[in-house]
Design a protein around this motif. Sequence first.
Motif, PDB file in Angstrom:
ATOM      1  N   ARG A   1      37.859  30.726 -30.709  1.00 11.62           N
ATOM      2  CA  ARG A   1      38.488  29.882 -29.679  1.00 11.62           C
ATOM      3  C   ARG A   1      37.894  30.193 -28.312  1.00 11.62           C
ATOM      4  NH1 ARG A   1      44.718  28.989 -30.742  1.00 11.62           N
ATOM      5  NH2 ARG A   1      44.234  27.628 -29.009  1.00 11.62           N
ATOM      6  N   ARG A   2      37.453  29.141 -27.610  1.00 12.33           N
ATOM      7  CA  ARG A   2      36.938  29.353 -26.255  1.00 12.33           C
ATOM      8  C   ARG A   2      38.082  29.856 -25.391  1.00 12.33           C
ATOM      9  NH1 ARG A   2      35.024  24.227 -24.164  1.00 12.33           N
ATOM     10  NH2 ARG A   2      37.103  23.996 -23.340  1.00 12.33           N
ATOM     11  N   THR A   3      37.875  31.010 -24.808  1.00 17.83           N
ATOM     12  CA  THR A   3      38.913  31.687 -24.040  1.00 17.83           C
ATOM     13  C   THR A   3      38.669  31.615 -22.541  1.00 17.83           C
ATOM     14  OG1 THR A   3      39.213  33.201 -25.883  1.00 17.83           O
ATOM     15  CG2 THR A   3      40.102  33.900 -23.782  1.00 17.83           C
ATOM     16  N   LEU A   4      37.401  31.663 -22.148  1.00 21.11           N
ATOM     17  CA  LEU A   4      37.074  31.767 -20.726  1.00 21.11           C
ATOM     18  C   LEU A   4      35.720  31.139 -20.479  1.00 21.11           C
ATOM     19  CD1 LEU A   4      37.833  33.261 -17.997  1.00 21.11           C
ATOM     20  CD2 LEU A   4      36.401  35.109 -18.841  1.00 21.11           C
ATOM     21  N   ARG A   5      35.609  30.412 -19.353  1.00 22.23           N
ATOM     22  CA  ARG A   5      34.310  29.887 -18.908  1.00 22.23           C
ATOM     23  C   ARG A   5      34.213  30.057 -17.406  1.00 22.23           C
ATOM     24  NH1 ARG A   5      33.058  23.992 -21.138  1.00 22.23           N
ATOM     25  NH2 ARG A   5      35.077  23.623 -20.225  1.00 22.23           N
ATOM     26  N   GLY A   6      33.011  30.331 -16.935  1.00 25.38           N
ATOM     27  CA  GLY A   6      32.765  30.434 -15.503  1.00 25.38           C
ATOM     28  C   GLY A   6      31.370  29.937 -15.182  1.00 25.38           C
ATOM     29  N   TRP A   7      31.192  29.428 -13.977  1.00 25.49           N
ATOM     30  CA  TRP A   7      29.907  28.879 -13.544  1.00 25.49           C
ATOM     31  C   TRP A   7      29.461  29.559 -12.260  1.00 25.49           C
ATOM     32  CZ3 TRP A   7      33.753  26.119 -15.761  1.00 25.49           C
ATOM     33  CH2 TRP A   7      33.430  25.278 -16.822  1.00 25.49           C
ATOM     34  N   TRP A   8      28.152  29.803 -12.165  1.00 30.63           N
ATOM     35  CA  TRP A   8      27.567  30.396 -10.967  1.00 30.63           C
ATOM     36  C   TRP A   8      26.284  29.666 -10.638  1.00 30.63           C
ATOM     37  CZ3 TRP A   8      30.153  32.908 -14.713  1.00 30.63           C
ATOM     38  CH2 TRP A   8      31.270  33.634 -14.311  1.00 30.63           C
ATOM     39  N   ASN A   9      25.950  29.616  -9.354  1.00 31.21           N
ATOM     40  CA  ASN A   9      24.729  28.955  -8.901  1.00 31.21           C
ATOM     41  C   ASN A   9      23.504  29.854  -9.008  1.00 31.21           C
ATOM     42  OD1 ASN A   9      25.761  26.388  -8.160  1.00 31.21           O
ATOM     43  ND2 ASN A   9      26.729  27.367  -6.401  1.00 31.21           N
ATOM     44  N   ALA A  10      23.694  31.155  -8.963  1.00 32.35           N
ATOM     45  CA  ALA A  10      22.579  32.103  -8.991  1.00 32.35           C
ATOM     46  C   ALA A  10      22.531  32.830 -10.341  1.00 32.35           C
ATOM     47  CB  ALA A  10      22.718  33.118  -7.860  1.00 32.35           C
ATOM     48  N   GLU A  11      21.354  32.826 -10.962  1.00 35.61           N
ATOM     49  CA  GLU A  11      21.218  33.478 -12.266  1.00 35.61           C
ATOM     50  C   GLU A  11      21.530  34.969 -12.224  1.00 35.61           C
ATOM     51  OE1 GLU A  11      18.077  34.067 -15.939  1.00 35.61           O
ATOM     52  OE2 GLU A  11      17.550  32.688 -14.324  1.00 35.61           O
ATOM     53  N   PRO A  12      21.073  35.735 -11.200  1.00 41.32           N
ATOM     54  CA  PRO A  12      21.409  37.165 -11.198  1.00 41.32           C
ATOM     55  C   PRO A  12      22.921  37.422 -11.167  1.00 41.32           C
ATOM     56  CG  PRO A  12      19.631  36.724  -9.638  1.00 41.32           C
ATOM     57  CD  PRO A  12      20.159  35.392 -10.095  1.00 41.32           C
ATOM     58  N   VAL A  13      23.647  36.604 -10.449  1.00 37.71           N
ATOM     59  CA  VAL A  13      25.114  36.752 -10.397  1.00 37.71           C
ATOM     60  C   VAL A  13      25.708  36.435 -11.764  1.00 37.71           C
ATOM     61  CG1 VAL A  13      27.233  35.905  -9.332  1.00 37.71           C
ATOM     62  CG2 VAL A  13      25.181  36.251  -7.937  1.00 37.71           C
ATOM     63  N   ALA A  14      25.225  35.367 -12.383  1.00 39.59           N
ATOM     64  CA  ALA A  14      25.728  34.988 -13.712  1.00 39.59           C
ATOM     65  C   ALA A  14      25.432  36.079 -14.734  1.00 39.59           C
ATOM     66  CB  ALA A  14      25.116  33.661 -14.142  1.00 39.59           C
ATOM     67  N   ARG A  15      24.259  36.700 -14.637  1.00 40.11           N
ATOM     68  CA  ARG A  15      23.922  37.776 -15.576  1.00 40.11           C
ATOM     69  C   ARG A  15      24.814  39.003 -15.373  1.00 40.11           C
ATOM     70  NH1 ARG A  15      19.655  37.220 -18.895  1.00 40.11           N
ATOM     71  NH2 ARG A  15      18.278  35.440 -18.537  1.00 40.11           N
ATOM     72  N   ARG A  16      25.164  39.305 -14.140  1.00 42.39           N
ATOM     73  CA  ARG A  16      26.106  40.418 -13.887  1.00 42.39           C
ATOM     74  C   ARG A  16      27.480  40.087 -14.460  1.00 42.39           C
ATOM     75  NH1 ARG A  16      23.386  40.623  -8.962  1.00 42.39           N
ATOM     76  NH2 ARG A  16      25.035  39.493  -7.881  1.00 42.39           N
ATOM     77  N   GLN A  17      27.912  38.847 -14.279  1.00 49.37           N
ATOM     78  CA  GLN A  17      29.199  38.432 -14.826  1.00 49.37           C
ATOM     79  C   GLN A  17      29.171  38.501 -16.359  1.00 49.37           C
ATOM     80  OE1 GLN A  17      32.042  37.783 -13.240  1.00 49.37           O
ATOM     81  NE2 GLN A  17      31.019  38.290 -11.332  1.00 49.37           N
ATOM     82  N   PHE A  18      28.077  38.056 -16.954  1.00 51.89           N
ATOM     83  CA  PHE A  18      27.908  38.125 -18.404  1.00 51.89           C
ATOM     84  C   PHE A  18      28.071  39.565 -18.878  1.00 51.89           C
ATOM     85  CE2 PHE A  18      25.083  39.113 -21.932  1.00 51.89           C
ATOM     86  CZ  PHE A  18      25.497  38.218 -22.898  1.00 51.89           C
ATOM     87  N   ALA A  19      27.352  40.490 -18.234  1.00 48.29           N
ATOM     88  CA  ALA A  19      27.421  41.902 -18.625  1.00 48.29           C
ATOM     89  C   ALA A  19      28.842  42.446 -18.482  1.00 48.29           C
ATOM     90  CB  ALA A  19      26.445  42.730 -17.798  1.00 48.29           C
ATOM     91  N   GLY A  20      29.506  42.082 -17.402  1.00 53.85           N
ATOM     92  CA  GLY A  20      30.880  42.536 -17.202  1.00 53.85           C
ATOM     93  C   GLY A  20      31.824  41.996 -18.255  1.00 53.85           C
ATOM     94  N   LEU A  21      31.623  40.744 -18.646  1.00 52.27           N
ATOM     95  CA  LEU A  21      32.486  40.150 -19.662  1.00 52.27           C
ATOM     96  C   LEU A  21      32.221  40.738 -21.042  1.00 52.27           C
ATOM     97  CD1 LEU A  21      32.486  36.499 -18.361  1.00 52.27           C
ATOM     98  CD2 LEU A  21      34.443  38.057 -18.438  1.00 52.27           C
ATOM     99  N   VAL A  22      30.971  41.073 -21.321  1.00 51.46           N
ATOM    100  CA  VAL A  22      30.674  41.766 -22.579  1.00 51.46           C
ATOM    101  C   VAL A  22      31.395  43.109 -22.586  1.00 51.46           C
ATOM    102  CG1 VAL A  22      28.876  42.900 -23.943  1.00 51.46           C
ATOM    103  CG2 VAL A  22      28.494  40.595 -23.057  1.00 51.46           C
ATOM    104  N   GLY A  23      31.363  43.813 -21.457  1.00 51.14           N
ATOM    105  CA  GLY A  23      32.071  45.086 -21.365  1.00 51.14           C
ATOM    106  C   GLY A  23      33.569  44.938 -21.543  1.00 51.14           C
ATOM    107  N   GLN A  24      34.100  43.852 -21.039  1.00 53.25           N
ATOM    108  CA  GLN A  24      35.544  43.644 -21.109  1.00 53.25           C
ATOM    109  C   GLN A  24      35.995  43.080 -22.456  1.00 53.25           C
ATOM    110  OE1 GLN A  24      37.001  41.248 -17.882  1.00 53.25           O
ATOM    111  NE2 GLN A  24      39.113  41.444 -18.515  1.00 53.25           N
ATOM    112  N   TYR A  25      35.231  42.141 -23.014  1.00 55.72           N
ATOM    113  CA  TYR A  25      35.659  41.440 -24.231  1.00 55.72           C
ATOM    114  C   TYR A  25      34.844  41.785 -25.466  1.00 55.72           C
ATOM    115  CZ  TYR A  25      38.462  38.515 -21.167  1.00 55.72           C
ATOM    116  OH  TYR A  25      39.369  38.076 -20.262  1.00 55.72           O
TER     117      TYR A  25
END
Length: 64
Positions: free
Chosen positions: A15-39
Amino acid sequence: MNPGRYRVTVVLDGRRTLRGWWNAEPVARRQFAGLVGQYGRPGAHVILADEETGETLTEWPDGA
Protein backbone atom coordinates in the motif's frame (compact mmCIF):
# COMPACT_ATOMS: atom_id res chain seq x y z
CA MET A 1 2.10 24.81 -9.10
CA ASN A 2 4.46 22.00 -10.07
CA PRO A 3 5.01 19.66 -7.09
CA GLY A 4 8.62 18.96 -8.09
CA ARG A 5 10.51 16.86 -10.57
CA TYR A 6 11.75 14.16 -8.18
CA ARG A 7 9.26 11.94 -6.38
CA VAL A 8 9.92 9.60 -3.48
CA THR A 9 7.27 6.97 -2.76
CA VAL A 10 7.09 4.63 0.23
CA VAL A 11 5.04 1.44 -0.15
CA LEU A 12 4.39 -0.66 2.96
CA ASP A 13 2.90 -4.11 2.61
CA GLY A 14 1.69 -3.30 -0.91
CA ARG A 15 0.00 0.00 0.00
CA ARG A 16 1.34 3.42 -0.96
CA THR A 17 1.90 5.10 2.38
CA LEU A 18 3.84 8.27 1.62
CA ARG A 19 4.85 10.40 -1.36
CA GLY A 20 6.92 13.55 -1.57
CA TRP A 21 8.24 15.75 -4.37
CA TRP A 22 11.38 17.86 -4.58
CA ASN A 23 12.79 20.14 -7.27
CA ALA A 24 16.44 19.29 -6.59
CA GLU A 25 17.78 15.76 -7.06
CA PRO A 26 20.33 15.98 -4.20
CA VAL A 27 17.55 16.93 -1.77
CA ALA A 28 15.34 14.11 -3.06
CA ARG A 29 18.20 11.63 -2.64
CA ARG A 30 18.73 12.73 0.98
CA GLN A 31 15.01 12.33 1.62
CA PHE A 32 15.10 8.89 -0.02
CA ALA A 33 17.97 7.81 2.25
CA GLY A 34 16.18 9.14 5.32
CA LEU A 35 12.99 7.31 4.42
CA VAL A 36 14.88 4.07 3.86
CA GLY A 37 16.34 4.53 7.34
CA GLN A 38 12.93 5.19 8.80
CA TYR A 39 10.81 2.64 6.89
CA GLY A 40 13.37 0.09 5.68
CA ARG A 41 12.02 -3.23 6.86
CA PRO A 42 10.60 -6.40 5.31
CA GLY A 43 7.49 -5.49 3.32
CA ALA A 44 8.70 -1.97 2.51
CA HIS A 45 9.61 -0.54 -0.90
CA VAL A 46 11.03 2.97 -1.35
CA ILE A 47 11.35 4.46 -4.84
CA LEU A 48 13.01 7.63 -6.13
CA ALA A 49 11.74 8.58 -9.60
CA ASP A 50 12.32 11.40 -12.05
CA GLU A 51 8.85 12.61 -13.00
CA GLU A 52 10.17 14.41 -16.09
CA THR A 53 11.76 11.34 -17.69
CA GLY A 54 9.67 8.63 -16.01
CA GLU A 55 12.89 6.91 -14.91
CA THR A 56 13.30 5.15 -11.57
CA LEU A 57 16.57 6.56 -10.22
CA THR A 58 16.95 4.20 -7.27
CA GLU A 59 14.86 1.93 -5.11
CA TRP A 60 15.12 -0.02 -1.90
CA PRO A 61 15.49 -2.88 -1.64
CA ASP A 62 17.66 -2.97 -4.77
CA GLY A 63 15.82 -4.50 -7.71
CA ALA A 64 12.53 -4.78 -5.83
